[in-house]
Design a protein around this motif. Structure first.
Motif, PDB file in Angstrom:
ATOM      1  N   GLY A   1      -4.482  11.636 -17.215  1.00 44.13           N
ATOM      2  CA  GLY A   1      -3.599  12.538 -16.480  1.00 44.13           C
ATOM      3  C   GLY A   1      -4.294  13.209 -15.310  1.00 44.13           C
ATOM      4  N   ASN A   2      -5.517  13.667 -15.533  1.00 46.25           N
ATOM      5  CA  ASN A   2      -6.258  14.308 -14.446  1.00 46.25           C
ATOM      6  C   ASN A   2      -6.585  13.314 -13.341  1.00 46.25           C
ATOM      7  OD1 ASN A   2      -6.436  17.095 -15.017  1.00 46.25           O
ATOM      8  ND2 ASN A   2      -7.940  16.706 -16.605  1.00 46.25           N
ATOM      9  N   LEU A   3      -6.962  12.108 -13.708  1.00 47.63           N
ATOM     10  CA  LEU A   3      -7.266  11.102 -12.685  1.00 47.63           C
ATOM     11  C   LEU A   3      -6.004  10.728 -11.902  1.00 47.63           C
ATOM     12  CD1 LEU A   3      -9.863   8.849 -14.532  1.00 47.63           C
ATOM     13  CD2 LEU A   3     -10.273  10.547 -12.727  1.00 47.63           C
ATOM     14  N   MET A   4      -4.872  10.623 -12.589  1.00 46.16           N
ATOM     15  CA  MET A   4      -3.615  10.331 -11.894  1.00 46.16           C
ATOM     16  C   MET A   4      -3.245  11.470 -10.937  1.00 46.16           C
ATOM     17  SD  MET A   4      -1.285   8.293 -14.756  1.00 46.16           S
ATOM     18  CE  MET A   4      -0.054   9.521 -14.647  1.00 46.16           C
ATOM     19  N   TRP A   5      -3.455  12.700 -11.376  1.00 49.06           N
ATOM     20  CA  TRP A   5      -3.146  13.859 -10.519  1.00 49.06           C
ATOM     21  C   TRP A   5      -4.027  13.811  -9.264  1.00 49.06           C
ATOM     22  CZ3 TRP A   5       0.458  17.738 -11.747  1.00 49.06           C
ATOM     23  CH2 TRP A   5       0.495  18.835 -10.876  1.00 49.06           C
ATOM     24  N   ALA A   6      -5.307  13.476  -9.428  1.00 53.70           N
ATOM     25  CA  ALA A   6      -6.219  13.391  -8.282  1.00 53.70           C
ATOM     26  C   ALA A   6      -5.753  12.309  -7.304  1.00 53.70           C
ATOM     27  CB  ALA A   6      -7.642  13.108  -8.757  1.00 53.70           C
ATOM     28  N   VAL A   7      -5.392  11.152  -7.820  1.00 57.05           N
ATOM     29  CA  VAL A   7      -4.917  10.057  -6.962  1.00 57.05           C
ATOM     30  C   VAL A   7      -3.624  10.464  -6.253  1.00 57.05           C
ATOM     31  CG1 VAL A   7      -3.976   7.710  -6.997  1.00 57.05           C
ATOM     32  CG2 VAL A   7      -6.083   8.235  -8.239  1.00 57.05           C
ATOM     33  N   GLU A   8      -2.735  11.115  -6.976  1.00 58.53           N
ATOM     34  CA  GLU A   8      -1.472  11.543  -6.368  1.00 58.53           C
ATOM     35  C   GLU A   8      -1.698  12.562  -5.255  1.00 58.53           C
ATOM     36  OE1 GLU A   8       0.788  12.837  -9.734  1.00 58.53           O
ATOM     37  OE2 GLU A   8       1.237  10.798 -10.365  1.00 58.53           O
ATOM     38  N   CYS A   9      -2.640  13.478  -5.451  1.00 55.20           N
ATOM     39  CA  CYS A   9      -2.945  14.458  -4.402  1.00 55.20           C
ATOM     40  C   CYS A   9      -3.396  13.760  -3.123  1.00 55.20           C
ATOM     41  CB  CYS A   9      -4.021  15.436  -4.872  1.00 55.20           C
ATOM     42  SG  CYS A   9      -3.433  16.676  -6.039  1.00 55.20           S
ATOM     43  N   ALA A  10      -4.182  12.712  -3.262  1.00 56.15           N
ATOM     44  CA  ALA A  10      -4.639  11.962  -2.093  1.00 56.15           C
ATOM     45  C   ALA A  10      -3.535  11.073  -1.539  1.00 56.15           C
ATOM     46  CB  ALA A  10      -5.860  11.120  -2.467  1.00 56.15           C
TER      47      ALA A  10
ATOM     48  N   GLY B   1      -2.638  22.513   3.953  1.00 54.48           N
ATOM     49  CA  GLY B   1      -2.050  21.693   2.895  1.00 54.48           C
ATOM     50  C   GLY B   1      -2.963  20.542   2.503  1.00 54.48           C
ATOM     51  N   ILE B   2      -3.576  19.911   3.511  1.00 55.85           N
ATOM     52  CA  ILE B   2      -4.532  18.840   3.210  1.00 55.85           C
ATOM     53  C   ILE B   2      -5.711  19.399   2.431  1.00 55.85           C
ATOM     54  CG2 ILE B   2      -6.186  17.246   4.275  1.00 55.85           C
ATOM     55  CD1 ILE B   2      -4.033  16.828   6.484  1.00 55.85           C
ATOM     56  N   ALA B   3      -6.186  20.577   2.827  1.00 56.13           N
ATOM     57  CA  ALA B   3      -7.302  21.200   2.112  1.00 56.13           C
ATOM     58  C   ALA B   3      -6.920  21.506   0.669  1.00 56.13           C
ATOM     59  CB  ALA B   3      -7.743  22.475   2.828  1.00 56.13           C
ATOM     60  N   LEU B   4      -5.707  22.033   0.466  1.00 50.50           N
ATOM     61  CA  LEU B   4      -5.247  22.338  -0.894  1.00 50.50           C
ATOM     62  C   LEU B   4      -5.190  21.077  -1.741  1.00 50.50           C
ATOM     63  CD1 LEU B   4      -4.064  24.301  -3.020  1.00 50.50           C
ATOM     64  CD2 LEU B   4      -1.823  23.819  -2.030  1.00 50.50           C
ATOM     65  N   LEU B   5      -4.620  20.020  -1.194  1.00 49.92           N
ATOM     66  CA  LEU B   5      -4.535  18.752  -1.942  1.00 49.92           C
ATOM     67  C   LEU B   5      -5.925  18.180  -2.212  1.00 49.92           C
ATOM     68  CD1 LEU B   5      -1.487  17.108  -0.141  1.00 49.92           C
ATOM     69  CD2 LEU B   5      -1.542  18.056  -2.463  1.00 49.92           C
ATOM     70  N   ALA B   6      -6.828  18.273  -1.248  1.00 50.72           N
ATOM     71  CA  ALA B   6      -8.186  17.752  -1.432  1.00 50.72           C
ATOM     72  C   ALA B   6      -8.931  18.530  -2.509  1.00 50.72           C
ATOM     73  CB  ALA B   6      -8.952  17.796  -0.110  1.00 50.72           C
ATOM     74  N   VAL B   7      -8.812  19.843  -2.482  1.00 50.54           N
ATOM     75  CA  VAL B   7      -9.487  20.665  -3.502  1.00 50.54           C
ATOM     76  C   VAL B   7      -8.916  20.345  -4.877  1.00 50.54           C
ATOM     77  CG1 VAL B   7      -9.764  23.034  -4.354  1.00 50.54           C
ATOM     78  CG2 VAL B   7     -10.213  22.501  -1.954  1.00 50.54           C
ATOM     79  N   GLN B   8      -7.601  20.234  -4.965  1.00 51.57           N
ATOM     80  CA  GLN B   8      -7.004  19.887  -6.260  1.00 51.57           C
ATOM     81  C   GLN B   8      -7.504  18.535  -6.741  1.00 51.57           C
ATOM     82  OE1 GLN B   8      -2.884  20.087  -7.066  1.00 51.57           O
ATOM     83  NE2 GLN B   8      -3.072  22.269  -7.431  1.00 51.57           N
ATOM     84  N   ALA B   9      -7.560  17.555  -5.859  1.00 56.21           N
ATOM     85  CA  ALA B   9      -8.020  16.218  -6.249  1.00 56.21           C
ATOM     86  C   ALA B   9      -9.437  16.276  -6.796  1.00 56.21           C
ATOM     87  CB  ALA B   9      -7.934  15.259  -5.066  1.00 56.21           C
ATOM     88  N   VAL B  10     -10.312  16.994  -6.133  1.00 52.93           N
ATOM     89  CA  VAL B  10     -11.707  17.083  -6.572  1.00 52.93           C
ATOM     90  C   VAL B  10     -11.814  17.827  -7.895  1.00 52.93           C
ATOM     91  CG1 VAL B  10     -13.966  18.091  -6.023  1.00 52.93           C
ATOM     92  CG2 VAL B  10     -12.682  16.852  -4.257  1.00 52.93           C
TER      93      VAL B  10
END
Length: 132
Positions: free
Chosen positions: A80-89, A103-112
């Protein structure tokens, strides 16, 4: 179902994930319009993610206080966490959202961050004896 005994490392990983997910979920659920205005991410996406993250944080908190955790549940958390990271990217890369720089920064931080939590769960699984 094979159960893994709770360890201090696993308990800390689950609790940290619960706190991070809960904080982000509460922010998204409480202020989707403000976050949307700041990030150009869709209001509905933020509200839906917030509701999901609040429930997810509750599950993680419950798992963190158990004496044992099902091995399959940990693998589900990894996936689930890996899928969430891929989805953020993938969201901006596929043009599904058009965030601004924040927004890109938020998605990137969430992915990491979620990828790190996935790795912490993998480390916990590797530290467990296979018979557990």
């Amino acid at each position: 179902m094979p159960m893994l005994p709770q360890t201090p490392f696993l308990r800390l990983a689950l609790a940290a994930d619960a706190v991070a997910s809960g904080a982000m979920g509460l922010a998204f659920a409480a202020a989707p319009a403000a976050i949307s205005a700041l990030t150009a991410l869709p209001h509905g996406l933020l509200r839906g993610a917030g509701a999901f993250l609040i429930a997810y944080a509750a599950l993680l908190g419950w798992l963190a206080v158990r004496d044992a955790v099902p091995r399959a549940m940990l693998w589900l958390l990894v996936a689930g966490n890996l899928m969430w990271a891929v989805e953020c990217a993938a969201l901006p890369l596929l043009g599904l959202v058009v965030p601004n720089g924040w927004g890109i920064a938020l998605l990137a931080v969430q992915a990491v961050v979620v990828a790190v939590f996935a790795e912490l769960y993998i480390i916990a699984l590797r530290r467990m004896p296979r018979a557990a």
